[in-house]
Design a protein around this motif. Sequence first.
Motif, PDB file in Angstrom:
ATOM      1  N   ASP A  12      96.830-111.041 -51.028  1.00 45.31           N
ATOM      2  CA  ASP A  12      96.652-112.403 -50.544  1.00 45.31           C
ATOM      3  C   ASP A  12      96.904-112.424 -49.030  1.00 45.31           C
ATOM      4  OD1 ASP A  12      96.607-115.086 -50.233  1.00 45.31           O
ATOM      5  OD2 ASP A  12      98.319-115.534 -51.511  1.00 45.31           O
ATOM      6  N   THR A  13      96.171-113.272 -48.326  1.00 49.00           N
ATOM      7  CA  THR A  13      96.270-113.288 -46.855  1.00 49.00           C
ATOM      8  C   THR A  13      97.664-113.674 -46.348  1.00 49.00           C
ATOM      9  OG1 THR A  13      95.257-115.449 -47.043  1.00 49.00           O
ATOM     10  CG2 THR A  13      93.866-113.703 -46.199  1.00 49.00           C
ATOM     11  N   THR A  14      98.475-114.314 -47.204  1.00 46.99           N
ATOM     12  CA  THR A  14      99.814-114.715 -46.743  1.00 46.99           C
ATOM     13  C   THR A  14     100.842-113.587 -46.944  1.00 46.99           C
ATOM     14  OG1 THR A  14     100.275-115.653 -48.905  1.00 46.99           O
ATOM     15  CG2 THR A  14      99.410-117.174 -47.238  1.00 46.99           C
ATOM     16  N   THR A  15     100.388-112.446 -47.457  1.00 42.36           N
ATOM     17  CA  THR A  15     101.310-111.344 -47.756  1.00 42.36           C
ATOM     18  C   THR A  15     102.032-110.837 -46.507  1.00 42.36           C
ATOM     19  OG1 THR A  15      99.819-110.614 -49.492  1.00 42.36           O
ATOM     20  CG2 THR A  15     101.420-108.999 -48.722  1.00 42.36           C
ATOM     21  N   LYS A  16     103.330-110.610 -46.667  1.00 44.42           N
ATOM     22  CA  LYS A  16     104.069-109.969 -45.573  1.00 44.42           C
ATOM     23  C   LYS A  16     103.902-108.458 -45.763  1.00 44.42           C
ATOM     24  CE  LYS A  16     108.583-110.195 -43.281  1.00 44.42           C
ATOM     25  NZ  LYS A  16     108.266-108.983 -42.600  1.00 44.42           N
ATOM     26  N   GLN A  32     101.013-110.537 -54.101  1.00 45.74           N
ATOM     27  CA  GLN A  32     100.035-111.219 -54.954  1.00 45.74           C
ATOM     28  C   GLN A  32      98.647-110.693 -54.587  1.00 45.74           C
ATOM     29  OE1 GLN A  32     100.454-113.852 -57.267  1.00 45.74           O
ATOM     30  NE2 GLN A  32      98.229-113.737 -57.556  1.00 45.74           N
ATOM     31  N   ASP A 119      91.588-106.180 -46.699  1.00 46.28           N
ATOM     32  CA  ASP A 119      92.784-105.345 -46.513  1.00 46.28           C
ATOM     33  C   ASP A 119      92.525-104.249 -45.466  1.00 46.28           C
ATOM     34  OD1 ASP A 119      91.073-103.961 -48.216  1.00 46.28           O
ATOM     35  OD2 ASP A 119      92.545-103.620 -49.797  1.00 46.28           O
TER      36      ASP A 119
END
Length: 245
Positions: A12-16, A32, A119
């Motif tokens: 997910d683009t909000t992944t750290k 996620q 990614d």
Amino acid sequence: MKILVCVSNVPDTTTKITFTDNNTQFNTNGVQFILNPYDEIALSRAIELTDGGKVTVTVINVGEVSTEATIRKALAIGATDAVRINAKPHDAWYVAYQIAQYVKANPFDLILTGRESIDYNGSKVAGMLGELLDLPSVSIIKKLDVSESSATVEREIEGGKEILTIPFPFVAGAAEGVAEPKIPNMRGIMSARTKPLIVVEPLEVKTFSEIVSYETLSIRGQVKLVAADDTAKLVELLHTEARVI
Ligand SMILES: Cc1cc2nc3c(=O)[nH]c(=O)nc-3n(C[C@H](O)[C@H](O)[C@H](O)COP(=O)(O)OP(=O)(O)OC[C@H]3O[C@@H](n4cnc5c(N)ncnc54)[C@H](O)[C@@H]3O)c2cc1C
């Protein structure tokens, strides 16, 4: 007509983003995973083209069993069936090679990918597929219309548009504009559970890449604001602080 949509399972683009094993492995703990947004666009257009059952849409993923949630989402959106090539995708070459071998044994009229995976952002799989299958391949399409034996695609080029007519079969990488992403409805979610998802074992293939190390971007320094009419100050700062002129 038979359409194949290649789907990747991406964070997910909000992944750290963090790494393990001396910065050589992406840390998937707590991440996620989602259907790559450009693949969602490609899939949505493919489904729009399913005219009263005359078109079938197969989704294919090269991934381990953990990607099946993403594949089921593609089925819930409306794909007819799915194939998972049971392997950890090592790089774009590995992915393209496995998909190409599947397509050689199971031909399709149209093979869609996303313009890139969000990614690794390689934008490589579509071109490699074209080469491996000896088919025309077109990147970053913004519009796709089909007729009996060919398709018309639109691409944005510097200062204008490029419109191409391509005979089937061919490979294309879909970008924004091709379709609005479809949201699965309850009926789609229920039917996705029983749609066919076949698992194929990968073929042996030589790998050419190895991760030496990953690095995240360093934190940006503080920004200095200069008044829009103070060109002298801007030049001075670029000279004395940024040292770029
Ligand atoms: C050096 C390296 C190591 C990697 N290691 C791992 C790893 O250990 N584990 C892991 O899970 N991933 C790994 N990946 C990511 C995985 O291999 C990517 O799917 C692959 O590299 C394609 O990425 P790309 O950015 O080149 O794809 P792009 O060429 O940008 O992708 C374009 C399109 O190709 C299709 N596509 C891409 N990947 C897949 C896929 N897997 N299945 C079906 N269609 C696909 C999609 O339609 C996508 O929109 C690695 C990638 C690299 C470069």
